[in-house]
Design a protein around this motif. Structure first.
Motif, PDB file in Angstrom:
ATOM      1  N   LYS B 236      -0.682   4.719  -7.589  1.00 51.49           N
ATOM      2  CA  LYS B 236      -1.910   4.128  -7.047  1.00 51.49           C
ATOM      3  C   LYS B 236      -1.555   3.082  -5.997  1.00 51.49           C
ATOM      4  O   LYS B 236      -0.721   2.214  -6.227  1.00 51.49           O
ATOM      5  N   PHE B 238      -2.488  -0.017  -3.419  1.00 53.86           N
ATOM      6  CA  PHE B 238      -3.364  -1.144  -3.107  1.00 53.86           C
ATOM      7  C   PHE B 238      -3.123  -1.517  -1.642  1.00 53.86           C
ATOM      8  O   PHE B 238      -2.230  -0.959  -1.000  1.00 53.86           O
ATOM      9  N   MET B 240      -1.608  -3.766   0.049  1.00 51.03           N
ATOM     10  CA  MET B 240      -0.286  -4.086   0.589  1.00 51.03           C
ATOM     11  C   MET B 240       0.702  -2.928   0.437  1.00 51.03           C
ATOM     12  O   MET B 240       1.814  -2.998   0.926  1.00 51.03           O
ATOM     13  N   ASP B 241       0.291  -1.851  -0.244  1.00 55.47           N
ATOM     14  CA  ASP B 241       1.171  -0.696  -0.431  1.00 55.47           C
ATOM     15  C   ASP B 241       0.979   0.371   0.650  1.00 55.47           C
ATOM     16  O   ASP B 241       1.730   1.340   0.694  1.00 55.47           O
ATOM     17  N   PRO B 249       5.680  -7.194   6.902  1.00 65.34           N
ATOM     18  CA  PRO B 249       5.271  -8.275   6.000  1.00 65.34           C
ATOM     19  C   PRO B 249       4.969  -9.578   6.747  1.00 65.34           C
ATOM     20  O   PRO B 249       5.713  -9.951   7.653  1.00 65.34           O
TER      21      PRO B 249
END
Ligand code: FES
Ligand code: FES
Lengths: 158, 776
Positions: B236, B238, B240-241, B249
Motif C-alpha cells: 500500500k 502513501f 511519500m511512497d 526528499p
C-alpha cells in the motif's frame, strides 16, 4: 559515497551511499522499498520495524556502514518468502482479524509480532499478555486490541 | 429487483433527482457502460426546527453537510469495464476509516457484483463539486449512500437490458448474481461481455427503484477491508511512497517558537555544499532542503544556522493561555429557580492536544512555470487547490491535486498545510519535491486541538433537574478548510437562531446536544485567540463538552441519591440512546462489586444520527498506577471497555466495530495521557516518547463492541462516534475509583515532566546509531 553490500529479502544488493545514512533511508530512498515506514526516525514509533538476521530491528537507527555483507535484512516485502506458501502466517492472521485501519503502522506491527513470538518460543513458552504489553509500536488509529488477537492466532500457525 | 423501464413522460420531481416512482439518473454516452447520478439525490429533507431547546436535536452538522451538497448538482459516475469490474472514484478521502470498503459494498449490493470486483479510487480535486468534496464529521456514508446506490442500480438496469437482447429473453425473467446474468433456459452472460453492449451512444435519463433493505445481501454483513492484502504485504502506497520522477526528499528547518519565520540563513553555502544536498530555499514557514535521502535532509536541517523572526505566541505558556481563557469566560447565570433548589457546579480544563497521525504531513509537488501537480492526503482538496493556486500564482485550473490515501487523519488532513508548503518549496527551487515533516515538527508546529474550559451549573429539586447551563470557552478552532464556506453557503437554509452566530458558534450549536430531560438547557461556546494552528481532532467539540457533561451527570445522580446508570436511563430523552446504554450495562455487568481503588464508569453520547454508550472498568491501585514502562506513561489502567453502538443502517459491521475500537483508543488517551505542554512560546513534545498517545500497555485487556440493532433506514456516522462516550466513561470511572472528580484533562497533564525535552535549535533530533543494540 561508499559501496555497501548486504542481503535484502534474500538477494544480495550493493548501494552507493554515504556511510552514515541510516538504513531506513537506504531502503526507502535508494533501493525504493517503501514497506518500512517512517514515523519518528528515533527508534520510538517502530513503524520501520524490519528483521536483521531474523530479529526485529529499527533501520531508522542503524547506519548503513554497520550492516555487514553477510547480514540478512528482511522487510515486510520479503516476509512471505521466508516461509512456504503465499503469505506468512502472521500476515494471514492480520487478514483474518482484519486488523488494519489506515495501514501505516501495520508493516512494522507484523514484523514486530513475528519477532515477539519467536522470542517467546526461544524462551520455551507461548506469547503472554505481558509480552504483548511490551510491544512498543504506535498505532495512531488504535487497532491495538485486534493486533493482540491476531498475534495470538498467528503464533498458533508459526 | 429489476429497475423500472424509463417512461417517455417523466413526472416533475419533488426534489432534485427524485420522482414518485423512484430515482432519476443517467446512462452516459460512452463506449463502455458508464452511469451517473446526482450527488444530491435522495438526501432526506428535514422538517423545520421546532422551538425545542436545542438545535442539534432536529438539525445537526450531518444535515448541514448533506444539505450543503444539494445545490451543487453534480454527478458521480460508475463505469462497468470489459473485465467485468465496476470502477468508481469517490469524491472523499480514505484515511483508514474504511470508506473504500463500505462504498465497494454499497455498489456490490445494488449491482449484484462480488465486492472484490468493485474498484473504488479517490477522485482528484473536482472544483465543480464546490462543497461536496470534504471528508469530515463522519459524513461520507450519510451523504453518499443514496446517490451511489442510484448509479449502481442504473448500471444494473442497463446490463439487464443488454442481456435481454443478448440472451433473447424478456428482461423481467433474467436474474443477476455475482456479475453474471442468467436467463430461464440457463444461458448466461457476464457483465464484462455486456460492458460495451450496454453502453449508450448518447446520454439518456432513466429512472430506477432501489433494492428494498430487507433483500440486502452484502450491506450489513462483515466484510474485510479491500486494501488489507496490500497493507500486510507492504504494497500500500502513501503520499511519500509514490514514484514521481525527480521528486527528491525534502524537509524544512522550522523555527524554535510556534509560527516563527526565517529572517536570514547564516551558512547557506556551507549547507548547500553538504553531501547529498541539491537545493536550499527559504519559504515563509522555514528553510527547506532537498537532498538525495531524508537522512541527508535531517543532517542539513540540523546544520542550518538561521536567524528567526518571532512566533505568534512567544513567551506564552499553559498558565498564561488559561488565564486568557478565564478572561474570556461568560459568567454563568443565576437561574430563576425555587429557593429550595440545590446547585451542582463544575469547572473543567482541557489542554492542547496534537492531532497528528502516524504518517506525518507529506506531499509531493511539481510546480512548473505554467502548471502544477500535487499529490497528498487531503480531505478538503478543492480548498487546497485554491490555496495552492494562490500560493503559486497559477490559475486554479492549472493546478492538479491528486488525493492519496492517508495514513490516518483525525481531522489533521482537512487542512492542506503540507500540500501548500510543498508547492511553495517546489516553486522556490524550480524542481519537484517530496516533502515530509519530521515527527518533531508535528506536535510543535502542526495542528492542535485547542485548549478549552467548560463550566457547568445545574440545579435540581424534588427529583428533577431544573436547569443545566454549560459555558464552553475555547481557543479558536480553525474552520478554513471548507466547513466554514459550506456553512455560509447554506446560511439561508439554516434553522432560525443560527443566523447571527459566527461559524464556530454555529457549528457548536449544530453538534452539541445534551440528550437528557434537564429542564432549561443552555450550552454556549465562546472563543478567543487565533494565534494557534488548530483544527478538529476526531470530532470537534464533543469529547471535551461531553466529558464535562457526563461527569456532572454523575455528580447530579450522586447528589440526588441515584445510581449513575439508572439516573441516565430515567432522564434520557430518546429510546435509541437508552437502548445502547442498557446493552452496555448488561454486557459490561454494571454494578458488579469491585475491589477498592477500582471502579466502573458509564457514559453515553448522541451524535452523527446514532448513539453510543461506553462502560469501562478502571484500576487506580498504586501497584497498577506505578508500574514502570521505559519511556512510557502507565498510570491508571482501564481493564475492560464495552461500547454499545446504534449507528443507524450499518453497511459493514466489521468496519463499524473497528471505528469504535479506534475511537475508544482516542478517548482513553484524551482522558488519561495525551496532551501538549506549552512553555515559552513552544510546545515541549516532539515525538511519541513524550506525546503519550495510547500504547499497548494502556489498552484494556478486555474490549468488546456490541452493535445494537437499529430500525433506522439511514446510515449514521462512525469515524468519530465513540470518542466522546469513551473519554467520558473513563473520566467517570476514574472519579468513582479515586473519589476525586478530575478537573484538568488529560489527568496526567500536571504530573512532573519525565522526558528529556528535545532541542528547539536544531529543531529535529538526530537519528540514533545504536539500533543494533536493541534487536529482539
Ligand atoms: S521511524 Fe524507526 S522507529 Fe520510528
Ligand atoms: S492502522 Fe493507522 S496507524 Fe495503525
Amino acid at each position: 559515497m561508499t559501496r555497501h553490500t548486504f542481503i535484502l529479502n534474500g538477494t544480495s544488493v550493493t548501494v552507493d551511499v554515504d556511510d552514515d545514512v541510516r538504513l531506513l533511508w537506504v531502503l526507502r530512498d535508494v533501493v525504493g522499498l517503501t514497506g518500512p515506514k517512517y514515523g519518528c526516525g528515533i527508534n520510538v514509533c517502530k513503524a520501520c520495524t524490519s528483521h536483521l538476521n531474523g530479529k526485529a530491528f529499527n533501520p531508522c537507527s542503524v547506519r548503513v556502514k554497520d550492516i555487514l555483507p553477510t547480514d540478512e535484512v528482511t522487510t515486510i516485502e520479503g516476509l512471505a518468502d521466508t516461509v512456504p506458501g503465499d503469505l506468512h502466517p502472521m500476515q494471514e492472521a492480520w487478514l483474518e482479524y482484519d486488523v488494519a485501519q489506515c495501514g501505516y503502522c501495520q508493516p512494522g506491527q507484523i514484523m514486530a509480532a513475528v519477532a515477539k513470538v519467536r522470542q517467546a518460543r526461544a524462551k520455551g513458552r507461548t506469547i503472554t499478555e505481558a509480552d504483548l504489553d511490551e510491544i512498543r509500536n504506535v498505532c495512531r488509529c488504535g487497532t491495538y486490541s485486534r493486533i493482540r488477537e491476531a498475534i495470538k492466532a498467528g503464533a498458533d500457525h508459526m | 429487483m429489476a429497475p423500472s423501464q424509463s417512461t417517455p413522460e417523466l413526472p416533475v420531481p419533488p426534489r432534485p433527482g427524485t420522482s414518485r416512482r423512484g430515482f432519476l439518473g443517467y446512462v452516459v454516452g460512452a463506449s463502455t457502460l458508464v452511469v451517473a447520478a446526482d450527488l444530491r439525490v435522495g438526501t432526506p429533507a428535514y422538517a423545520a426546527v421546532p422551538s425545542a431547546p436545542q438545535i442539534a436535536e432536529a438539525y445537526d452538522l450531518e444535515d448541514l453537510q448533506t444539505d450543503a451538497a444539494r445545490p451543487t448538482a453534480q454527478m458521480i459516475t460508475i463505469s462497468v469495464e470489459k473485465d467485468g469490474t465496476a470502477t468508481f472514484a469517490i469524491p472523499r478521502m480514505e484515511v483508514g476509516q474504511g470508506i473504500t470498503t463500505s462504498t465497494a459494498m454499497i455498489i456490490a449490493e445494488e449491482l449484484d457484483l462480488p465486492v472484490s470486483k468493485v474498484r473504488v479510487s479517490l477522485a482528484p480535486a473536482r472544483p465543480e463539486l464546490v462543497f461536496n468534496q470534504l471528508t469530515g464529521g463522519s459524513n461520507t456514508t450519510v451523504s453518499t449512500f443514496t446517490p451511489i446506490r442510484v448509479a449502481a442500480a442504473i448500471a444494473k438496469g442497463a446490463l439487464l437490458e443488454a442481456a435481454a437482447i443478448e440472451l433473447g429473453s424478456a428482461m423481467a425473467l433474467l436474474r443477476s448474481k455475482d456479475g453474471v446474468i442468467t436467463a430461464p433456459d440457463g444461458s448466461s452472460v457476464g457483465y464484462g461481455e455486456l460492458a460495451a453492449k450496454a453502453a449508450s451512444a448518447v446520454t439518456r435519463k432513466v429512472q430506477v427503484v432501489l433494492k428494498p433493505s430487507d433483500s440486502f445481501e452484502v450491506i450489513g454483513r462483515p466484510v474485510n477491508r479491500v486494501d488489507a492484502r496490500d497493507i500486510v504485504t507492504g504494497r500500500k502506497k502513501f503520499a511519500m511512497d509514490l514514484e514521481v520522477p525527480d521528486a527528491l526528499p525534502t524537509m524544512v528547518c522550522r523555527p524554535p517558537t510556534l509560527n516563527g519565520s526565517p529572517k536570514a540563513v547564516r551558512n547557506l553555502s556551507a549547507v548547500k555544499a553538504m553531501p547529498g544536498v541539491t537545493d536550499v530555499a527559504m519559504v515563509d514557514t522555514g528553510v527547506a532542503v532537498r537532498a538525495a535521502t531524508f537522512g541527508h535532509c535531517i543532517d542539513a536541517v540540523r546544520a542550518l544556522e538561521v536567524d528567526w523572526l518571532p512566533g505568534s505566541v512567544d513567551g506564552e505558556s499553559d498558565a498564561t493561555i488559561l488565564q486568557e481563557l478565564r478572561g474570556a469566560q461568560v459568567p454563568l447565570v443565576v437561574p430563576k429557580v425555587p429557593v429550595l433548589a440545590k446547585t451542582v457546579e463544575a469547572d473543567f480544563t482541557f489542554m492542547f492536544r496534537s492531532s497528528a497521525a502516524l504518517e506525518p504531513y507529506a506531499a509531493i509537488a511539481d510546480v512548473r512555470a505554467d502548471s502544477a501537480e500535487v499529490w497528498a492526503g487531503l480531505k478538503s482538496p478543492i480548498v487546497a487547490q485554491e490555496d495552492i493556486a494562490k500560493a503559486t500564482g497559477l490559475p486554479q485550473g492549472k493546478v492538479k491535486v491528486n488525493v492519496v490515501t492517508g495514513g490516518g487523519s483525525f481531522g489533521h488532513k482537512l487542512f492542506g498545510d503540507h500540500a501548500i508548503e510543498a508547492a511553495k518549496i517546489s516553486k522556490a527551487m524550480g524542481k519537484p519535491v517530496r516533502l515530509m515533516w519530521h515527527r518533531a515538527d508535528e506536535p510543535r508546529q502542526g495542528r492542535v486541538h485547542p485548549m478549552a474550559t467548560s463550566r457547568i451549573r445545574a440545579t435540581y429539586l424534588a427529583g428533577q433537574v431544573l436547569t443545566f447551563e454549560q459555558q464552553h470557552t475555547s481557543i479558536e478552532t480553525d474552520f478554513s478548510h471548507g466547513l466554514g464556506e459550506m456553512l455560509s453557503s447554506s446560511a439561508a437554509e439554516l434553522p432560525a437562531g443560527l443566523g447571527n452566530l459566527g461559524f464556530a458558534e454555529s457549528i457548536f450549536q449544530l453538534t452539541q446536544e445534551l440528550p437528557y430531560d434537564f429542564g432549561a438547557v443552555t450550552q454556549q461556546l465562546t472563543e478567543t485567540d487565533s494565534r494557534f494552528n488548530t483544527g478538529s481532532m476526531r470530532n470537534i467539540y464533543s469529547p471535551d463538552v461531553r466529558c464535562a457533561n457526563e461527569l456532572v451527570v454523575d455528580q447530579l445522580a450522586r447528589a440526588m441519591g441515584k445510581d449513575p446508570y439508572r439516573f441516565r436511563l430515567e432522564f434520557l430523552k430518546d429510546e435509541r440512546t437508552r437502548a445502547v446504554l442498557r446493552r452496555a450495562a448488561e454486557v459490561g455487568r454494571w454494578g458488579r462489586s469491585m475491589p477498592a481503588g477500582t471502579a466502573q464508569g458509564i457514559a453515553i453520547h448522541k451524535e452523527y444520527k446514532g448513539a453510543t454508550a461506553c462502560l469501562v472498568e478502571i484500576d487506580c491501585r498504586p501497584e497498577t498506577v506505578n508500574r514502570k514502562v521505559r519511556d512510557g506513561v502507565t498510570g491508571p489502567r482501564v481493564t475492560k471497555a464495552i461500547i454499545a453502538v446504534d449507528a443507524g443502517l450499518v453497511i459493514n459491521p466489521q468496519g463499524l466495530k473497528a471505528q469504535m475500537m479506534g475511537g475508544f483508543s482516542d478517548g482513553l488517551a484524551l482522558a488519561l495521557t495525551s496532551s501538549l505542554h506549552l512553555r515559552d512560546g513552544h510546545f515541549l513534545e516532539a515525538s511519541w516518547d513524550n506525546y503519550f498517545y495510547t500504547r499497548q500497555w494502556n489498552i484494556p485487556p478486555e474490549f468488546d463492541v456490541v452493535v445494537v440493532g437499529s430500525d433506522s433506514q439511514q446510515p449514521g456516522g462512525a469515524g468519530e462516534a465513540a470518542v466522546a462516550s469513551s473519554v467520558a466513561a473513563v473520566a467517570c470511572a476514574f472519579a468513582r475509583a479515586t473519589g476525586k472528580v478530575p478537573t484538568r484533562f488529560p489527568i496526567n497533564h500536571d504530573s512532573p515532566i519525565t522526558f528529556d525535552i528535545k532541542s528547539f535549535v536544531p529543531p529535529v533530533p538526530q537519528s540514533p546509531v545504536d539500533g543494533l543494540n536493541h534487536t529482539y
